[in-house]
Design an enzyme around this catalytic site. Sequence first.
Site, PDB file in Angstrom:
ATOM      1  CG  HIS A 135     -11.459  30.136  12.095  1.00  0.00           C
ATOM      2  ND1 HIS A 135     -11.645  31.167  12.514  1.00  0.00           N
ATOM      3  CD2 HIS A 135     -10.287  29.339  13.015  1.00  0.00           C
ATOM      4  CE1 HIS A 135     -11.256  31.716  13.772  1.00  0.00           C
ATOM      5  NE2 HIS A 135     -10.158  30.257  14.703  1.00  0.00           N
ATOM      6  CD  GLN A 215      -4.929  25.746  10.510  1.00  0.00           C
ATOM      7  OE1 GLN A 215      -3.135  25.334  10.695  1.00  0.00           O
ATOM      8  NE2 GLN A 215      -5.080  27.130  11.791  1.00  0.00           N
TER       9      GLN A 215
HETATM   10  N1  PLP Z   1      -8.910  30.503   9.608  1.00  0.00           N
HETATM   11  C1  PLP Z   1      -8.156  29.440   9.903  1.00  0.00           C
HETATM   12  C2  PLP Z   1      -8.284  27.882   9.114  1.00  0.00           C
HETATM   13  C3  PLP Z   1      -8.205  29.444  10.885  1.00  0.00           C
HETATM   14  O1  PLP Z   1      -7.211  28.034  11.488  1.00  0.00           O
HETATM   15  C4  PLP Z   1      -8.200  30.820  11.909  1.00  0.00           C
HETATM   16  C5  PLP Z   1      -6.951  30.790  13.332  1.00  0.00           C
HETATM   17  O2  PLP Z   1      -7.447  29.612  13.905  1.00  0.00           O
HETATM   18  C6  PLP Z   1      -8.449  32.225  11.011  1.00  0.00           C
HETATM   19  C7  PLP Z   1      -9.084  31.735   9.944  1.00  0.00           C
HETATM   20  C8  PLP Z   1      -8.445  33.042  11.451  1.00  0.00           C
HETATM   21  O3  PLP Z   1      -6.959  33.402  12.112  1.00  0.00           O
HETATM   22  P1  PLP Z   1      -6.116  34.496  12.523  1.00  0.00           P
HETATM   23  O4  PLP Z   1      -6.958  34.543  14.113  1.00  0.00           O
HETATM   24  O5  PLP Z   1      -5.122  35.054  13.264  1.00  0.00           O
HETATM   25  O6  PLP Z   1      -7.245  36.105  12.325  1.00  0.00           O
END
Ligand code: PLP
Length: 418
Positions: A135, A215
């Site tokens: 991500h 996830q």
């Molecule tokens: N990492 C992964 C694998 C994610 O799916 C997400 C959000 O979709 C994030 C990080 C970021 O999470 P947040 O927006 O809650 O900080």
Amino acid sequence: MSMATAQAQSSPSAFDVAAVRAQFPALHQQVNNQPLIYLDNAATTQKPQVVIDAITRYYSFDNANVHRGAHCLSSRATEAFEESRKVVADFIGSPNHDQIIWVRGVTEAINLVASSWGRSSLRAGDRVLVSTLEHHSDIVPWQLICAECKAEVVPIEVSDDGIIDMDAYTTLLDGRVKMVAINQVSNALGTINPVKEIAKLAREAGALTLVDGAQAVAHWPIDVTELGCDFYAFSGHKLFGPTGIGALWGRRELLENMPPFHGGGEMIQRVSFEGTTFNDLPFKFEAGTPHIAGVIGLAAAVRWLQGIDRKAATDHEAQLLARCDELAQSVPGLQRLGPDCNRISVFSFLLEGTHPEDLGTLLDQQGIAIRTGHHCAQPLMSRFDVPGTARASFSLYNTHEEVDALFSGLEKIQTLFT
Ligand code: PLP
């Protein structure tokens, strides 16, 4: 009997989906004059009534600032706040509750580590490895700090199925690598990564590991000690809890030696113009008034999840995905992305002749909520040479009938374009 309950009762799973669904008010509504079918759980999950109640109770009766008040409400708020830290520590197998740092979510957790550990540890020529599956929140913070420290972010390649190439990873692991930052499950494809093995290899090569559990936490029990990682992060809102709250876990000796992330109230021992000293863990990293209601709501979500048969829930989710894959085979022009096995919750796909964005809109008209686009994983989309995908993502409250409805919905859309 509501439509949702009727659907759930006819589910072939042994898991009592109807009883679980009954606890989620948001699931029992109509959108666009259709019963809501919520398949966007990788973006955020719905909240059970106990979580909503815990937040309402806090604001109705216990609302006060934590740690510094000499009155009853502040004591109650502080007690609930610190008790929540123990609940979360227990939930992810942390040996001590003061290794749990409250953050806004995974994004802030990774920024904290990149900024604090990274700035004090990375030197010119050092490397941070991230997988192509990451991500953006596990890429960009590293790019920012590496640019500052003249270090380098290096991607670990994935196969055509979206599986980390372990040979490529091992080859990259030389003395320059100081950190391996990896997600436990890919939000774009659902790939389950071998993080225990990745952490072991990193450790043998003298590097640290940060695991992004965004996830994973909602799908099976986590034990950070068993994983052998150095940092672990997750967000509350993907775990049936509130938005704007999450946790960072770190190995004690690392956290103790890391400089503060933000400056302000609560994170200090003593402030003077001659010099300021900092508070102990975890407060050193928690400047300012925290998201107290969020913390209390998160602990309520964790307690709720701990009351669920996790094994049965995971099996149920696996059955949903298996049904999805089976139905996908008979849809002409449907291309699924991601591995056949070692995958959870996510069905990422393209449908010939339709743009993913249009698919999202047309499914929404049928009451079906999915996600479309690059899923904050543009390097992965480039790897597959696609601008984005359509993604249905499942949670323990979804039913087999909802999976069927997704495919009837796709069939209807295909007739529009032929
Ligand atoms: N990492 C992964 C694998 C994610 O799916 C997400 C959000 O979709 C994030 C990080 C970021 O999470 P947040 O927006 O809650 O900080």
